[in-house]
Design a protein around this motif. Structure first.
Motif, PDB file in Angstrom:
ATOM      1  N   GLY A 125      15.271 -49.233  83.082  1.00 31.51           N
ATOM      2  CA  GLY A 125      15.595 -48.143  83.987  1.00 31.51           C
ATOM      3  C   GLY A 125      16.803 -47.359  83.497  1.00 31.51           C
ATOM      4  N   ILE A 126      16.692 -46.038  83.540  1.00 28.25           N
ATOM      5  CA  ILE A 126      17.761 -45.164  83.053  1.00 28.25           C
ATOM      6  C   ILE A 126      18.403 -44.456  84.243  1.00 28.25           C
ATOM      7  N   THR A 127      19.724 -44.572  84.324  1.00 24.85           N
ATOM      8  CA  THR A 127      20.498 -43.853  85.332  1.00 24.85           C
ATOM      9  C   THR A 127      21.522 -42.982  84.607  1.00 24.85           C
ATOM     10  N   TRP A 128      22.299 -42.233  85.403  1.00 23.54           N
ATOM     11  CA  TRP A 128      23.329 -41.401  84.790  1.00 23.54           C
ATOM     12  C   TRP A 128      24.308 -42.240  83.976  1.00 23.54           C
ATOM     13  N   GLY A 129      24.553 -43.478  84.377  1.00 27.12           N
ATOM     14  CA  GLY A 129      25.507 -44.319  83.687  1.00 27.12           C
ATOM     15  C   GLY A 129      24.947 -45.072  82.491  1.00 27.12           C
ATOM     16  N   SER A 130      23.711 -44.812  82.104  1.00 22.25           N
ATOM     17  CA  SER A 130      23.085 -45.548  80.995  1.00 22.25           C
ATOM     18  C   SER A 130      23.646 -45.117  79.647  1.00 22.25           C
ATOM     19  N   ASP A 131      23.802 -46.090  78.767  1.00 22.02           N
ATOM     20  CA  ASP A 131      24.188 -45.852  77.378  1.00 22.02           C
ATOM     21  C   ASP A 131      22.944 -45.964  76.508  1.00 22.02           C
ATOM     22  N   PRO A 132      22.561 -44.919  75.762  1.00 18.13           N
ATOM     23  CA  PRO A 132      21.306 -44.965  75.001  1.00 18.13           C
ATOM     24  C   PRO A 132      21.180 -46.173  74.081  1.00 18.13           C
ATOM     25  N   ALA A 133      22.222 -46.503  73.339  1.00 19.16           N
ATOM     26  CA  ALA A 133      22.143 -47.641  72.417  1.00 19.16           C
ATOM     27  C   ALA A 133      21.942 -48.947  73.168  1.00 19.16           C
ATOM     28  N   ALA A 134      22.608 -49.100  74.306  1.00 17.97           N
ATOM     29  CA  ALA A 134      22.459 -50.320  75.100  1.00 17.97           C
ATOM     30  C   ALA A 134      21.053 -50.428  75.675  1.00 17.97           C
ATOM     31  N   GLU A 135      20.462 -49.304  76.068  1.00 20.61           N
ATOM     32  CA  GLU A 135      19.110 -49.336  76.609  1.00 20.61           C
ATOM     33  C   GLU A 135      18.099 -49.715  75.529  1.00 20.61           C
ATOM     34  N   VAL A 136      18.280 -49.217  74.324  1.00 18.15           N
ATOM     35  CA  VAL A 136      17.395 -49.590  73.213  1.00 18.15           C
ATOM     36  C   VAL A 136      17.499 -51.093  72.941  1.00 18.15           C
ATOM     37  N   ALA A 137      18.723 -51.618  72.948  1.00 18.52           N
ATOM     38  CA  ALA A 137      18.932 -53.044  72.708  1.00 18.52           C
ATOM     39  C   ALA A 137      18.324 -53.889  73.817  1.00 18.52           C
ATOM     40  N   GLU A 138      18.427 -53.425  75.073  1.00 17.70           N
ATOM     41  CA  GLU A 138      17.867 -54.186  76.195  1.00 17.70           C
ATOM     42  C   GLU A 138      16.352 -54.285  76.087  1.00 17.70           C
ATOM     43  N   ALA A 139      15.682 -53.181  75.731  1.00 17.92           N
ATOM     44  CA  ALA A 139      14.222 -53.221  75.577  1.00 17.92           C
ATOM     45  C   ALA A 139      13.825 -54.193  74.474  1.00 17.92           C
ATOM     46  N   ALA A 140      14.572 -54.200  73.378  1.00 19.45           N
ATOM     47  CA  ALA A 140      14.267 -55.123  72.278  1.00 19.45           C
ATOM     48  C   ALA A 140      14.435 -56.571  72.720  1.00 19.45           C
ATOM     49  N   ALA A 141      15.461 -56.843  73.540  1.00 24.99           N
ATOM     50  CA  ALA A 141      15.694 -58.209  74.017  1.00 24.99           C
ATOM     51  C   ALA A 141      14.570 -58.672  74.931  1.00 24.99           C
ATOM     52  N   LYS A 142      14.025 -57.768  75.721  1.00 31.43           N
ATOM     53  CA  LYS A 142      12.920 -58.139  76.602  1.00 31.43           C
ATOM     54  C   LYS A 142      11.649 -58.429  75.809  1.00 31.43           C
ATOM     55  N   ALA A 143      11.412 -57.683  74.742  1.00 30.13           N
ATOM     56  CA  ALA A 143      10.186 -57.865  73.960  1.00 30.13           C
ATOM     57  C   ALA A 143      10.261 -59.054  73.015  1.00 30.13           C
ATOM     58  N   ALA A 144      11.464 -59.462  72.617  1.00 29.44           N
ATOM     59  CA  ALA A 144      11.612 -60.466  71.561  1.00 29.44           C
ATOM     60  C   ALA A 144      10.914 -61.797  71.867  1.00 29.44           C
ATOM     61  N   PRO A 145      11.076 -62.402  73.056  1.00 29.97           N
ATOM     62  CA  PRO A 145      10.396 -63.679  73.291  1.00 29.97           C
ATOM     63  C   PRO A 145       8.877 -63.558  73.268  1.00 29.97           C
ATOM     64  N   VAL A 146       8.356 -62.430  73.734  1.00 30.52           N
ATOM     65  CA  VAL A 146       6.903 -62.222  73.719  1.00 30.52           C
ATOM     66  C   VAL A 146       6.402 -62.105  72.293  1.00 30.52           C
ATOM     67  N   ARG A 147       7.086 -61.302  71.504  1.00 30.87           N
ATOM     68  CA  ARG A 147       6.683 -61.142  70.092  1.00 30.87           C
ATOM     69  C   ARG A 147       6.753 -62.475  69.352  1.00 30.87           C
ATOM     70  N   ALA A 148       7.812 -63.219  69.574  1.00 31.92           N
ATOM     71  CA  ALA A 148       7.981 -64.480  68.854  1.00 31.92           C
ATOM     72  C   ALA A 148       6.886 -65.472  69.198  1.00 31.92           C
ATOM     73  N   LEU A 149       6.529 -65.574  70.466  1.00 26.35           N
ATOM     74  CA  LEU A 149       5.518 -66.562  70.862  1.00 26.35           C
ATOM     75  C   LEU A 149       4.126 -66.137  70.384  1.00 26.35           C
ATOM     76  N   LEU A 150       3.856 -64.849  70.352  1.00 27.57           N
ATOM     77  CA  LEU A 150       2.562 -64.399  69.846  1.00 27.57           C
ATOM     78  C   LEU A 150       2.396 -64.721  68.368  1.00 27.57           C
ATOM     79  N   ALA A 151       3.500 -64.749  67.655  1.00 28.66           N
ATOM     80  CA  ALA A 151       3.445 -65.025  66.213  1.00 28.66           C
ATOM     81  C   ALA A 151       3.429 -66.516  65.911  1.00 28.66           C
ATOM     82  N   ALA A 152       3.696 -67.359  66.900  1.00 27.80           N
ATOM     83  CA  ALA A 152       3.870 -68.787  66.633  1.00 27.80           C
ATOM     84  C   ALA A 152       2.600 -69.404  66.067  1.00 27.80           C
TER      85      ALA A 152
END
Length: 396
Positions: free
Chosen positions: A369-396
């Motif tokens: 979610g993006i609000t006025w207080g969002s930092d673009p770099a932090a939002e990109v990093a947050e999305a990557a953190a959410k996807a990482a466990p899913v990607r890792a388990l699919l590759a296992a």
């Protein structure tokens, strides 16, 4: 649109059912009786189509407030999937870019009955499993530019908050179903499970309740706010004014969604900003509930809550316009609804932390979610953190 009637599915081999929300005591002996698959191009209202199809096959959800009993020998209930695009169509909003998984229907309803004997265990197809490199549909820079564009829209007063989502795909070889089924084992996967059809499959590890009927009340549990699952991360999440404001905004949106289909004065917030863990992340979750209005049916409920407020924004229809303008790839299996409906039972998860397979690729989605207080770099990093466990388990 395709519909499989009982005579078309009775001859199929019985396999184990792993649909999120299916009654645990019935899973071992469920057998498919009828199936509806619908795509946006078919036209019509997916919410109405789902309710009509289910009623025609023994799952009457025309009055969710009416007590109903589970029949252990007749129709058990149904798996229900609604894509984010189908939810937007039902709500009268913009449906966004085309799905990267065109084989995946936008609406799936599968009605199950009870078999006389337990189904045999599902055996993976012979051969190994290989997953290629992930290719993102937008670069980190493009994702950051989308965040900046949302902030500009907020500055103009067009919206208050918008959830932006990215997509990635990877080629594979082998049977994707065991890989997708592994997602259910991720910690906090309240809606862990799978659903599949001809040429497509979905695997879900979602922790978020889109809508359920529990003890005579409608319940939704929006999640907004993320930090690493460390003691410092928990303290930071609890102390963040930005995350709390973002979260409360979505809670207010969910209160409004439920109020449209609830008995007047019955909407309440049962729990606010509770911090819970999903894999290596802390997330903030609230619980909002209400008494269903007299005669509330499934179709009206789906129109009120879909697409989920935590993956769209506020106001919802204006947020859908921003999403359609900014996201280059459709949300496919992500950010929709998946779960179980039956007599006296609705339990639908929001398809975050969800992957889909077509004939030759796996697909994942993640955003924030993006609000006025969002930092673009932090939002990109947050999305990557959410996807990482899913990607890792699919590759296992």
């Amino acid at each position: 649109m395709s519909v499989n009637r009982p005579d078309g599915v009775e001859a199929l081999p019985k396999t184990g059912i792993d649909v999120p929300g299916a009654p645990p005591e019935c899973r071992g002996r469920l057998v498919e009786r009828a199936r509806l698959e619908w795509w946006l191009a078919d036209g019509g209202d997916p919410a109405a189509l789902a309710q009509e199809f289910l009623a025609a096959h023994g799952v009457d959800l025309s009055d969710l407030g009416r007590p109903a009993a589970h029949d252990p020998h007749g129709t058990c209930g149904a798996a229900l999937f609604l894509s984010a695009a189908a939810g937007a169509r039902a709500a009268g909003g913009a449906v966004g870019a085309p799905s990267p998984v065109p084989a995946l229907p936008d609406l799936v309803a599968v009605v199950y009955g009870h078999a006389d004997a337990p189904a045999p265990p599902v055996r993976p197809r012979p051969g190994g499993w290989w997953l290629g490199p992930w290719r993102d549909s937008w670069t980190p820079a493009a994702h950051a530019q989308a965040v900046a564009a949302v902030r500009a829209a907020i500055g103009r007063g067009d919206v208050y908050q918008v959830n932006v989502v990215g997509h990635a795909a990877a080629g594979y070889a082998g049977d994707p179903l065991p890989a997708l089924a592994r997602l259910a084992a991720l910690p906090g996967a309240r809606y862990g499970g799978t659903l599949s059809g001809l040429g497509w499959a979905i695997g879900c590890a979602s922790p978020e309740t889109l809508v359920a009927v529990e003890h005579g009340r409608l319940v939704t549990r929006p999640i907004k706010g993320t930090r690493p699952a460390t003691p410092a991360g928990r303290r930071e999440l609890l102390a963040s004014a930005k995350e709390r404001a973002e979260h409360v905004m979505i809670v207010d949106l969910e209160r409004n969604d439920l109020a449209r289909v609830a008995r007047t004065g019955s909407v309440r917030v049962d729990e606010l900003f509770a911090v819970r863990r999903w894999c290596d992340l802390w997330q903030a979750e609230s619980t909002v509930s209400a008494v269903p209005a007299d005669g509330l049916g499934l179709a009206a409920l789906l129109r009120a809550v879909c697409p989920g407020g935590s993956v769209t924004g506020a106001p919802k229809l204006a947020a859908l316009d921003e999403i359609a303008a900014l996201e280059p790839v459709g949300r496919g299996a992500g950010m929709g609804a998946l779960g179980w409906v039956g007599p006296g039972r609705v339990d639908l998860g929001l398809t975050i932390r969800t992957a889909a397979a077509d004939a030759d690729r796996l697909h994942v989605w993640a955003g924030g979610g993006i609000t006025w207080g969002s930092d673009p770099a932090a939002e990109v990093a947050e999305a990557a953190a959410k996807a990482a466990p899913v990607r890792a388990l699919l590759a296992a």
